[in-house]
Design a protein around this motif. Structure first.
Motif, PDB file in Angstrom:
ATOM      1  N   ARG A  10      -0.242   9.009   5.725  1.00 19.12           N
ATOM      2  CA  ARG A  10      -1.140   8.659   4.622  1.00 19.12           C
ATOM      3  C   ARG A  10      -2.600   8.813   5.023  1.00 19.12           C
ATOM      4  O   ARG A  10      -3.428   9.194   4.211  1.00 19.12           O
ATOM      5  CB  ARG A  10      -0.915   7.213   4.179  1.00 19.12           C
ATOM      6  N   LYS A  11      -2.898   8.523   6.276  1.00 20.98           N
ATOM      7  CA  LYS A  11      -4.284   8.618   6.749  1.00 20.98           C
ATOM      8  C   LYS A  11      -4.807  10.034   6.583  1.00 20.98           C
ATOM      9  O   LYS A  11      -5.958  10.240   6.219  1.00 20.98           O
ATOM     10  CB  LYS A  11      -4.364   8.196   8.213  1.00 20.98           C
ATOM     11  N   TYR A  12      -3.940  10.997   6.828  1.00 22.44           N
ATOM     12  CA  TYR A  12      -4.357  12.388   6.734  1.00 22.44           C
ATOM     13  C   TYR A  12      -3.994  12.994   5.383  1.00 22.44           C
ATOM     14  O   TYR A  12      -3.977  14.202   5.234  1.00 22.44           O
ATOM     15  CB  TYR A  12      -3.756  13.198   7.886  1.00 22.44           C
ATOM     16  N   GLY A  13      -3.696  12.146   4.427  1.00 21.97           N
ATOM     17  CA  GLY A  13      -3.451  12.602   3.066  1.00 21.97           C
ATOM     18  C   GLY A  13      -2.269  13.537   2.919  1.00 21.97           C
ATOM     19  O   GLY A  13      -2.267  14.405   2.070  1.00 21.97           O
ATOM     20  N   GLU A  58      -9.571   5.523   1.268  1.00 20.53           N
ATOM     21  CA  GLU A  58      -9.879   5.479   2.701  1.00 20.53           C
ATOM     22  C   GLU A  58     -10.058   4.041   3.182  1.00 20.53           C
ATOM     23  O   GLU A  58      -9.602   3.674   4.260  1.00 20.53           O
ATOM     24  CB  GLU A  58     -11.128   6.306   3.015  1.00 20.53           C
ATOM     25  N   THR A  59     -10.707   3.222   2.369  1.00 18.56           N
ATOM     26  CA  THR A  59     -10.887   1.808   2.704  1.00 18.56           C
ATOM     27  C   THR A  59      -9.538   1.109   2.785  1.00 18.56           C
ATOM     28  O   THR A  59      -9.294   0.316   3.699  1.00 18.56           O
ATOM     29  CB  THR A  59     -11.785   1.114   1.653  1.00 18.56           C
ATOM     30  N   ASN A  60      -8.654   1.406   1.833  1.00 17.88           N
ATOM     31  CA  ASN A  60      -7.319   0.808   1.841  1.00 17.88           C
ATOM     32  C   ASN A  60      -6.512   1.240   3.063  1.00 17.88           C
ATOM     33  O   ASN A  60      -5.789   0.438   3.649  1.00 17.88           O
ATOM     34  CB  ASN A  60      -6.556   1.170   0.569  1.00 17.88           C
ATOM     35  N   VAL A  61      -6.636   2.507   3.437  1.00 19.18           N
ATOM     36  CA  VAL A  61      -5.932   3.008   4.620  1.00 19.18           C
ATOM     37  C   VAL A  61      -6.400   2.238   5.857  1.00 19.18           C
ATOM     38  O   VAL A  61      -5.581   1.768   6.650  1.00 19.18           O
ATOM     39  CB  VAL A  61      -6.134   4.524   4.805  1.00 19.18           C
ATOM     40  N   LYS A  62      -7.707   2.094   6.008  1.00 20.13           N
ATOM     41  CA  LYS A  62      -8.245   1.380   7.169  1.00 20.13           C
ATOM     42  C   LYS A  62      -7.808  -0.079   7.164  1.00 20.13           C
ATOM     43  O   LYS A  62      -7.449  -0.640   8.203  1.00 20.13           O
ATOM     44  CB  LYS A  62      -9.766   1.480   7.205  1.00 20.13           C
ATOM     45  N   SER A  63      -7.821  -0.700   6.004  1.00 17.66           N
ATOM     46  CA  SER A  63      -7.402  -2.091   5.878  1.00 17.66           C
ATOM     47  C   SER A  63      -5.922  -2.256   6.248  1.00 17.66           C
ATOM     48  O   SER A  63      -5.542  -3.203   6.934  1.00 17.66           O
ATOM     49  CB  SER A  63      -7.646  -2.568   4.447  1.00 17.66           C
ATOM     50  N   CYS A  64      -5.104  -1.317   5.813  1.00 16.95           N
ATOM     51  CA  CYS A  64      -3.675  -1.378   6.125  1.00 16.95           C
ATOM     52  C   CYS A  64      -3.406  -1.074   7.592  1.00 16.95           C
ATOM     53  O   CYS A  64      -2.500  -1.663   8.190  1.00 16.95           O
ATOM     54  CB  CYS A  64      -2.901  -0.430   5.221  1.00 16.95           C
ATOM     55  N   GLN A  65      -4.182  -0.183   8.169  1.00 15.07           N
ATOM     56  CA  GLN A  65      -4.035   0.070   9.605  1.00 15.07           C
ATOM     57  C   GLN A  65      -4.373  -1.192  10.398  1.00 15.07           C
ATOM     58  O   GLN A  65      -3.704  -1.510  11.377  1.00 15.07           O
ATOM     59  CB  GLN A  65      -4.924   1.234  10.043  1.00 15.07           C
ATOM     60  N   PHE A  94       0.829  -1.200   0.000  1.00 21.76           N
ATOM     61  CA  PHE A  94       0.000   0.000   0.000  1.00 21.76           C
ATOM     62  C   PHE A  94       0.867   1.255   0.000  1.00 21.76           C
ATOM     63  O   PHE A  94       0.634   2.192  -0.773  1.00 21.76           O
ATOM     64  CB  PHE A  94      -0.939   0.012   1.197  1.00 21.76           C
ATOM     65  N   LEU A  95       1.884   1.276   0.853  1.00 17.99           N
ATOM     66  CA  LEU A  95       2.724   2.459   0.973  1.00 17.99           C
ATOM     67  C   LEU A  95       3.576   2.692  -0.270  1.00 17.99           C
ATOM     68  O   LEU A  95       3.997   3.818  -0.527  1.00 17.99           O
ATOM     69  CB  LEU A  95       3.617   2.347   2.210  1.00 17.99           C
ATOM     70  N   ALA A  96       3.804   1.658  -1.052  1.00 16.78           N
ATOM     71  CA  ALA A  96       4.596   1.789  -2.275  1.00 16.78           C
ATOM     72  C   ALA A  96       3.799   2.425  -3.411  1.00 16.78           C
ATOM     73  O   ALA A  96       4.380   2.874  -4.395  1.00 16.78           O
ATOM     74  CB  ALA A  96       5.116   0.423  -2.714  1.00 16.78           C
ATOM     75  N   GLN A  97       2.481   2.486  -3.260  1.00 20.71           N
ATOM     76  CA  GLN A  97       1.638   3.066  -4.308  1.00 20.71           C
ATOM     77  C   GLN A  97       1.730   4.587  -4.280  1.00 20.71           C
ATOM     78  O   GLN A  97       1.844   5.188  -3.218  1.00 20.71           O
ATOM     79  CB  GLN A  97       0.181   2.651  -4.107  1.00 20.71           C
ATOM     80  N   PRO A  98       1.663   5.215  -5.452  1.00 21.71           N
ATOM     81  CA  PRO A  98       1.678   6.684  -5.485  1.00 21.71           C
ATOM     82  C   PRO A  98       0.424   7.255  -4.827  1.00 21.71           C
ATOM     83  O   PRO A  98      -0.630   6.630  -4.853  1.00 21.71           O
ATOM     84  CB  PRO A  98       1.726   7.018  -6.978  1.00 21.71           C
ATOM     85  N   THR A  99       0.553   8.439  -4.259  1.00 19.78           N
ATOM     86  CA  THR A  99      -0.572   9.030  -3.525  1.00 19.78           C
ATOM     87  C   THR A  99      -1.202  10.220  -4.228  1.00 19.78           C
ATOM     88  O   THR A  99      -2.135  10.805  -3.695  1.00 19.78           O
ATOM     89  CB  THR A  99      -0.129   9.496  -2.129  1.00 19.78           C
ATOM     90  N   ALA A 100      -0.733  10.582  -5.385  1.00 18.90           N
ATOM     91  CA  ALA A 100      -1.266  11.760  -6.078  1.00 18.90           C
ATOM     92  C   ALA A 100      -2.767  11.606  -6.308  1.00 18.90           C
ATOM     93  O   ALA A 100      -3.223  10.665  -6.933  1.00 18.90           O
ATOM     94  CB  ALA A 100      -0.552  11.955  -7.408  1.00 18.90           C
ATOM     95  N   ASN A 101      -3.532  12.536  -5.761  1.00 16.09           N
ATOM     96  CA  ASN A 101      -4.994  12.584  -5.884  1.00 16.09           C
ATOM     97  C   ASN A 101      -5.705  11.350  -5.318  1.00 16.09           C
ATOM     98  O   ASN A 101      -6.890  11.189  -5.510  1.00 16.09           O
ATOM     99  CB  ASN A 101      -5.418  12.777  -7.344  1.00 16.09           C
ATOM    100  N   ALA A 102      -4.988  10.480  -4.646  1.00 17.12           N
ATOM    101  CA  ALA A 102      -5.611   9.264  -4.121  1.00 17.12           C
ATOM    102  C   ALA A 102      -6.368   9.530  -2.827  1.00 17.12           C
ATOM    103  O   ALA A 102      -7.322   8.821  -2.515  1.00 17.12           O
ATOM    104  CB  ALA A 102      -4.554   8.195  -3.882  1.00 17.12           C
ATOM    105  N   SER A 103      -5.957  10.532  -2.074  1.00 15.99           N
ATOM    106  CA  SER A 103      -6.562  10.744  -0.760  1.00 15.99           C
ATOM    107  C   SER A 103      -8.009  11.228  -0.835  1.00 15.99           C
ATOM    108  O   SER A 103      -8.685  11.294   0.177  1.00 15.99           O
ATOM    109  CB  SER A 103      -5.720  11.729   0.050  1.00 15.99           C
ATOM    110  N   ASN A 104      -8.495  11.542  -2.017  1.00 14.13           N
ATOM    111  CA  ASN A 104      -9.871  12.007  -2.148  1.00 14.13           C
ATOM    112  C   ASN A 104     -10.872  10.878  -2.372  1.00 14.13           C
ATOM    113  O   ASN A 104     -12.067  11.093  -2.282  1.00 14.13           O
ATOM    114  CB  ASN A 104      -9.971  13.000  -3.308  1.00 14.13           C
TER     115      ASN A 104
END
Length: 129
Positions: free
Chosen positions: A93-96, A39-46, A24-34
């Motif tokens: 990542r959680k807070y974008g 958000e589902t992936n963040v929760k799953s990874c947490q 998950f952390l290896a994936q690019p974050t550009a415009n993903a936080s919206n």
């Protein structure tokens, strides 16, 4: 997790959980936080990180019960050197990327985007390095 798992079983589970987080952390974050998918992936990874932490604690406990200080120390090191940094990255990542995450400029002093000698040297248009 059952009570009949061995140290190696917990370590295998730990590696599986950490693999998910690292992917998950290896994936690019550009415009993903919206996106809600993000958000589902963040929760799953947490959750995976939490489960990895539980595996580490189980590994520490089993090593102590078995009287193996080397395995106990190995588990402790994993908690400090692997889980800790990943938790910090997940918080970012959680807070974008908002909040404490100031990017590369935070390495150079007060975290401001103002230019200084170090950033000029590293990122300026110089013909030599």
């Amino acid at each position: 997790m059952s009570s009949s798992q061995s140290f190696d079983d917990f370590e295998r589970d730990y590696n599986t959980h950490l693999s998910k987080v690292r992917s998950f952390l290896a994936q690019p974050t550009a415009n993903a936080s919206n996106s809600s998918h993000y958000e589902t992936n963040v929760k799953s990874c947490q959750q995976a990180l939490h489960e990895a932490k539980q595996c580490i604690h189980a590994m520490q406990g089993l090593a102590e019960i078995e009287g193996d200080p080397f395995k106990a120390e190995e588990a402790k090191r994993k908690l400090e050197r692997e889980i800790g940094p990943l938790e910090s990255e997940m918080r970012g990542r959680k807070y974008g990327g908002r909040g404490n995450n100031k990017g590369i400029t935070s390495v150079f002093g007060n975290g401001s985007a103002q230019s200084n000698g170090n950033t000029d040297y590293l990122f300026g248009n110089r013909s030599h390095y």
